[in-house]
Design an enzyme around this catalytic site. Structure first.
Site, PDB file in Angstrom:
ATOM      1  N   CYS A  14       0.597  -1.351   0.079  1.00 20.15           N
ATOM      2  CA  CYS A  14      -0.229  -0.334  -0.143  1.00 20.15           C
ATOM      3  C   CYS A  14       0.763   1.625   0.296  1.00 20.15           C
ATOM      4  O   CYS A  14       1.132   1.916   0.955  1.00 20.15           O
ATOM      5  CB  CYS A  14      -1.526  -0.016   1.441  1.00 20.15           C
ATOM      6  SG  CYS A  14      -2.384  -1.235   1.444  1.00 20.15           S
ATOM      7  N   CYS A  87      -3.878  -7.756   8.328  1.00 16.28           N
ATOM      8  CA  CYS A  87      -4.174  -7.150   7.475  1.00 16.28           C
ATOM      9  C   CYS A  87      -5.472  -5.894   7.044  1.00 16.28           C
ATOM     10  O   CYS A  87      -6.040  -6.741   7.130  1.00 16.28           O
ATOM     11  CB  CYS A  87      -3.447  -7.273   6.156  1.00 16.28           C
ATOM     12  SG  CYS A  87      -3.781  -6.307   4.852  1.00 16.28           S
ATOM     13  N   GLN A 211     -14.108  -7.858  -9.874  1.00 14.96           N
ATOM     14  CA  GLN A 211     -13.164  -6.431  -8.680  1.00 14.96           C
ATOM     15  C   GLN A 211     -13.255  -6.572  -7.073  1.00 14.96           C
ATOM     16  O   GLN A 211     -14.523  -7.395  -6.875  1.00 14.96           O
ATOM     17  CB  GLN A 211     -14.175  -5.495  -8.973  1.00 14.96           C
ATOM     18  CG  GLN A 211     -14.458  -4.998 -10.494  1.00 14.96           C
ATOM     19  CD  GLN A 211     -13.214  -4.505 -11.355  1.00 14.96           C
ATOM     20  OE1 GLN A 211     -12.579  -4.407 -10.540  1.00 14.96           O
ATOM     21  NE2 GLN A 211     -13.466  -4.058 -12.141  1.00 14.96           N
ATOM     22  N   GLU A 261     -15.689 -13.622 -23.251  1.00 12.85           N
ATOM     23  CA  GLU A 261     -14.587 -13.519 -22.270  1.00 12.85           C
ATOM     24  C   GLU A 261     -13.874 -14.643 -22.848  1.00 12.85           C
ATOM     25  O   GLU A 261     -14.382 -15.182 -22.948  1.00 12.85           O
ATOM     26  CB  GLU A 261     -15.478 -13.700 -21.212  1.00 12.85           C
ATOM     27  CG  GLU A 261     -14.457 -13.841 -20.179  1.00 12.85           C
ATOM     28  CD  GLU A 261     -13.458 -12.791 -20.036  1.00 12.85           C
ATOM     29  OE1 GLU A 261     -12.270 -13.687 -19.538  1.00 12.85           O
ATOM     30  OE2 GLU A 261     -13.333 -12.015 -19.691  1.00 12.85           O
ATOM     31  N   ASN A 306     -13.765  -3.606 -21.070  1.00 12.45           N
ATOM     32  CA  ASN A 306     -13.504  -3.672 -19.163  1.00 12.45           C
ATOM     33  C   ASN A 306     -12.136  -4.491 -19.209  1.00 12.45           C
ATOM     34  O   ASN A 306     -11.773  -5.125 -19.341  1.00 12.45           O
ATOM     35  CB  ASN A 306     -14.457  -3.701 -18.530  1.00 12.45           C
ATOM     36  CG  ASN A 306     -13.993  -4.224 -17.387  1.00 12.45           C
ATOM     37  OD1 ASN A 306     -13.258  -3.327 -16.621  1.00 12.45           O
ATOM     38  ND2 ASN A 306     -13.707  -4.726 -16.309  1.00 12.45           N
ATOM     39  N   CYS A 333      -8.524   0.076 -15.500  1.00 11.94           N
ATOM     40  CA  CYS A 333      -8.175  -0.193 -14.551  1.00 11.94           C
ATOM     41  C   CYS A 333      -6.214   0.252 -14.499  1.00 11.94           C
ATOM     42  O   CYS A 333      -5.579   0.625 -13.011  1.00 11.94           O
ATOM     43  CB  CYS A 333      -7.860  -1.084 -13.633  1.00 11.94           C
ATOM     44  SG  CYS A 333      -6.764  -2.554 -14.696  1.00 11.94           S
TER      45      CYS A 333
END
Length: 374
Positions: A14, A87, A211, A261, A306, A333
């Site tokens: 992070c 976490c 997601q 897909e 996407n 993304c």
């Protein structure tokens, strides 16, 4: 948000940890707007904030330590287990399951795989939580040697974790830095985890993509659905459709929707969702998005893309540019590849966009952009 693992330099995943959240969100918005600054007519909706902590519905944990004291987390510089069970970005429901899961590892004799010596069986543990709190647990093993013991002790694990709905074993025999292998063995009668977003039930199989931020994913699909309803196309393609999130949210009477897909497992899951919802005008096909577009006899009125971080690429961008598609919704993304793809489609002009913070405490974000042909 503060994290003791980050402060102690035990985990640096992070990269924005400790920075005020409002500053993080503003920085992401500014970064995306800068990358897309060439599109002067692009209007921005307010960025969508996320919960700062506990947002991840999926935990991919490397198993280390010993059989008596397994660790769940990441590997350190020497390839040894670094325990990160507390976490803060992992959903509380998943963190609460770790104690029972480590106990099961010991009871079932699943010796953690030791990377330096290349010995042991259990490599990774992958846990996913549904919006209603059900769990899917996947044990990534080096071989099928421990499979009988997993089966034998599974009733005890299910008694300890009543929320456990789907359990599988994934086989990863190679000594590679990978999360999973190709072969999956589902051990429970229930084969999929139901992810209910709004009024839509999405079925997630063990190897399917979803997601990692459930609340933001729901907002992403809802915004796309609002734009589609406003445009009211009679035909829609959802390319890189995964388990069908966009396609199922955008379905409507009289509207033909096709989802494409590469993952056959994801297509099977999407098809189950379609059947459950009794959507006769929606269909899902397994195949490459670009190849499907190039071979189609005619284009739809609206296309949703996407793609993974690499973007849609020059070939599909070129096809969209030359096609008769009137509108495109691009969910990205990676704003860098998004900017590159938009530059290759000058006739499709970005008119609205939104930054959705799918990944707080990191530099990543999701961007949804609406394009129209000029």
């Amino acid at each position: 948000m503060q994290c003791s693992y980050f402060d102690a330099a035990r985990c640096g995943s992070c990269t924005l940890m400790g920075r005020p959240y409002a500053e993080q969100l503003a920085g992401k918005q500014e970064h995306v707007r800068t990358l897309l600054a060439a599109h002067r007519g692009l209007g921005w909706l307010q960025p969508l904030a996320s919960a700062e902590a506990g947002y991840r519905n999926k935990a991919k944990m490397v198993v280390g330590g010993s059989l008596a004291a397994p660790t769940l987390g990441i590997l350190d510089a020497e390839g040894r287990g670094n325990d990160l069970r507390a976490c803060g970005i992992i959903a509380p429901g998943i963190r609460g399951a770790f104690e029972a899961l480590t106990g099961f590892i010991t009871t079932a004799g699943l010796t953690p795989y030791d990377v330096p010596t290349r010995r042991g069986e259990l490599k990774n543990l992958v846990v996913t939580e549904s919006p209603h709190g059900e769990l899917m647990v996947r044990f990534v093993l080096r071989s099928s040697e421990a499979l009988p013991r997993v089966r034998k002790h599974l009733p005890g694990l299910r008694a300890a974790l009543p929320r456990l709905a789907v359990v599988s074993v994934n086989l990863l025999p190679e000594h590679k830095a990978m999360v999973e292998g190709a072969e999956e063995i589902v051990l429970t009668e229930q084969q999929t985890l139901t992810m209910r977003l709004g009024e839509v039930d999405l079925h997630l199989r063990p190897q399917g993509f979803f997601q990692t931020n459930t609340a933001v994913a729901a907002a992403l699909y809802a915004q796309a659905s609002r734009w589609v309803e406003e445009l009211a196309p009679s035909s829609v393609w959802d390319l890189y459709c995964g388990v069908g999130g966009f396609a199922l949210h955008c379905a409507a009477p009289g509207r033909e929707v096709v989802g494409i897909e590469t993952s056959e497992a994801a297509v099977a899951a999407a098809e189950r969702s379609r059947l459950d919802a009794r959507l006769e005008s929606v269909c899902f096909l397994a195949g490459d998005a670009t190849a499907f577009a190039l071979s189609a006899p005619e284009a739809p009125e609206l296309v949703i893309v996407n793609p993974p971080r690499r973007g849609i690429g020059a070939t599909l961008a070129g096809w969209l540019e030359e096609s008769g598609v009137r509108h495109v919704l691009y969910s990205s993304c990676n704003a860098t590849s998004l900017a590159r793809d938009l530059a290759a489609m000058p006739s499709l002009v970005p008119v609205q966009g939104q930054v959705l913070d799918m990944f707080p405490q990191t530099s990543h974000a999701e961007v949804l952009v609406r394009l129209e042909r000029r």
